[in-house]
Scaffold this active site. Structure first.
Site, PDB file in Angstrom:
ATOM      1  N   ASP A 184       0.939  -1.346  -0.129  1.00  0.00           N
ATOM      2  CA  ASP A 184       0.027  -0.100   0.018  1.00  0.00           C
ATOM      3  C   ASP A 184       0.928   1.176  -0.153  1.00  0.00           C
ATOM      4  O   ASP A 184       2.092   1.177  -0.029  1.00  0.00           O
ATOM      5  CB  ASP A 184      -0.989   0.179   1.243  1.00  0.00           C
ATOM      6  CG  ASP A 184      -0.575   0.317   2.407  1.00  0.00           C
ATOM      7  OD1 ASP A 184       0.705   0.256   2.660  1.00  0.00           O
ATOM      8  OD2 ASP A 184      -1.183   0.469   3.325  1.00  0.00           O
ATOM      9  N   CYS A 224       2.737  -3.274   3.776  1.00  0.00           N
ATOM     10  CA  CYS A 224       2.117  -2.185   4.473  1.00  0.00           C
ATOM     11  C   CYS A 224       2.994  -1.368   5.513  1.00  0.00           C
ATOM     12  O   CYS A 224       3.953  -1.622   5.573  1.00  0.00           O
ATOM     13  CB  CYS A 224       0.561  -2.500   4.891  1.00  0.00           C
ATOM     14  SG  CYS A 224       0.499  -3.611   6.138  1.00  0.00           S
ATOM     15  N   THR A 250       2.806  -1.273   9.044  1.00  0.00           N
ATOM     16  CA  THR A 250       3.345  -2.122  10.032  1.00  0.00           C
ATOM     17  C   THR A 250       3.521  -3.600   9.382  1.00  0.00           C
ATOM     18  O   THR A 250       4.008  -4.386  10.286  1.00  0.00           O
ATOM     19  CB  THR A 250       2.155  -2.224  10.886  1.00  0.00           C
ATOM     20  OG1 THR A 250       0.895  -2.712  10.457  1.00  0.00           O
ATOM     21  CG2 THR A 250       1.957  -0.831  11.726  1.00  0.00           C
ATOM     22  N   HIS A 268      10.157 -23.564   9.536  1.00  0.00           N
ATOM     23  CA  HIS A 268       9.032 -24.183  10.255  1.00  0.00           C
ATOM     24  C   HIS A 268       7.653 -23.802   9.761  1.00  0.00           C
ATOM     25  O   HIS A 268       6.658 -24.610  10.217  1.00  0.00           O
ATOM     26  CB  HIS A 268       9.002 -23.629  11.901  1.00  0.00           C
ATOM     27  CG  HIS A 268      10.403 -23.964  12.576  1.00  0.00           C
ATOM     28  ND1 HIS A 268      10.403 -23.723  13.948  1.00  0.00           N
ATOM     29  CD2 HIS A 268      11.486 -24.554  12.281  1.00  0.00           C
ATOM     30  CE1 HIS A 268      11.812 -24.156  14.469  1.00  0.00           C
ATOM     31  NE2 HIS A 268      12.316 -24.785  13.374  1.00  0.00           N
ATOM     32  N   HIS A 293       6.995 -30.220  11.337  1.00  0.00           N
ATOM     33  CA  HIS A 293       6.594 -29.001  11.089  1.00  0.00           C
ATOM     34  C   HIS A 293       5.242 -29.217   9.952  1.00  0.00           C
ATOM     35  O   HIS A 293       4.353 -28.573   9.934  1.00  0.00           O
ATOM     36  CB  HIS A 293       7.709 -27.843  10.583  1.00  0.00           C
ATOM     37  CG  HIS A 293       8.579 -27.733  11.477  1.00  0.00           C
ATOM     38  ND1 HIS A 293       8.431 -26.923  12.736  1.00  0.00           N
ATOM     39  CD2 HIS A 293      10.042 -27.981  11.593  1.00  0.00           C
ATOM     40  CE1 HIS A 293       9.690 -27.152  13.398  1.00  0.00           C
ATOM     41  NE2 HIS A 293      10.412 -27.704  12.642  1.00  0.00           N
TER      42      HIS A 293
HETATM   43  C1  RB5 Z   1      -1.899   2.949   6.568  1.00  0.00           C
HETATM   44  O1  RB5 Z   1      -1.680   4.219   7.139  1.00  0.00           O
HETATM   45  C2  RB5 Z   1      -1.722   1.907   7.423  1.00  0.00           C
HETATM   46  O2  RB5 Z   1      -2.604   1.541   8.415  1.00  0.00           O
HETATM   47  C3  RB5 Z   1      -1.297   0.482   6.821  1.00  0.00           C
HETATM   48  O3  RB5 Z   1      -0.087   0.557   5.880  1.00  0.00           O
HETATM   49  C4  RB5 Z   1      -1.017  -0.797   7.594  1.00  0.00           C
HETATM   50  O4  RB5 Z   1       0.053  -0.594   8.451  1.00  0.00           O
HETATM   51  C5  RB5 Z   1      -2.098  -1.533   8.073  1.00  0.00           C
HETATM   52  O5  RB5 Z   1      -2.174  -2.302   8.852  1.00  0.00           O
END
Ligand code: RB5
Length: 139
Positions: free
Chosen positions: A7, A64, A66, A97, A132
Site C-alpha cells: 500500500d 504495508c 506495519t 518451520h 512442521h
Molecule cells: C496505512 O496508514 C496503514 O494503516 C497500513 O499501511 C498498515 O500499517 C495497516 O496495517
C-alpha cells in the site's frame, strides 16, 4: 515467481526492493500500488494473494506500514501462510518451520538494508517438513 504488493505506506520500500531485484536480474511481478497516493491495503493484499496462488512455486512479498494489515488479509485465504517478519531469524524460521509463502514487511519499521537481508534468507531457506508439516496439516 515473486509477487510484490504494497500500500502507500509500503510503496517506498517496495520500490527499493524492486531496484535490488533489477540489479540482481531477479524477476518479480508488481501488483501495485504504484505511488504514494493513499490506497486500502486489503485491495492490494487480495491482488497479491490472487497472483501468489497461480503457481505453488510463487512467493509473495507484501508491504504495508506495519505489515499487520497485509498479514491479516492474506492469511484469510487458507492456502496462504503469510509471515510478518522483523528480523533475519524470523525470516529464516518462517520458511523452515512455517513454510511461509508470503513474507510480510512493515514499510515504516524496516530499513531497505534489513529488508534485503530478510528477503535473501526467505528466498533461499527450505521448509524442514517432518513435524512442521504435521503442524501445518492442523491449520
Ligand atoms: C496505512 O496508514 C496503514 O494503516 C497500513 O499501511 C498498515 O500499517 C495497516 O496495517
Amino acid at each position: 515467481m515473486i509477487i510484490l504488493a504494497c500500500d502507500h505506506a509500503g510503496f517506498k520500500l517496495k520500490e527499493e526492493i524492486k531496484a535490488f531485484f533489477n540489479s540482481e536480474n531477479i524477476s518479480a511481478i508488481d501488483v501495485g500500488c504504484y505511488s504514494n497516493d493513499t490506497v486500502d491495503y486489503p485491495d492490494l493484499a487480495h491482488a497479491g494473494v490472487e497472483r501468489v496462488l497461480e503457481n505453488p512455486q510463487n512467493v509473495g512479498i507484501f508491504i504495508c506500514g506495519t505489515g499487520i494489515g497485509m498479514s491479516m488479509v492474506a492469511n484469510r485465504n487458507p492456502k496462504i501462510r503469510a509471515a510478518l517478519c522483523t528480523s533475519k531469524q524470523t525470516a529464516v524460521l518462517a520458511r523452515k518451520h512455517n513454510d511461509a509463502n508470503v513474507l510480510v514487511l512493515g514499510g515504516r519499521h524496516t530499513s531497505k538494508r534489513k529488508a534485503i537481508k530478510m528477503i535473501k534468507l526467505f528466498l533461499t531457506t527450505d521448509f524442514e517438513r517432518g513435524r512442521h508439516q504435521q503442524r501445518i496439516n492442523k491449520f
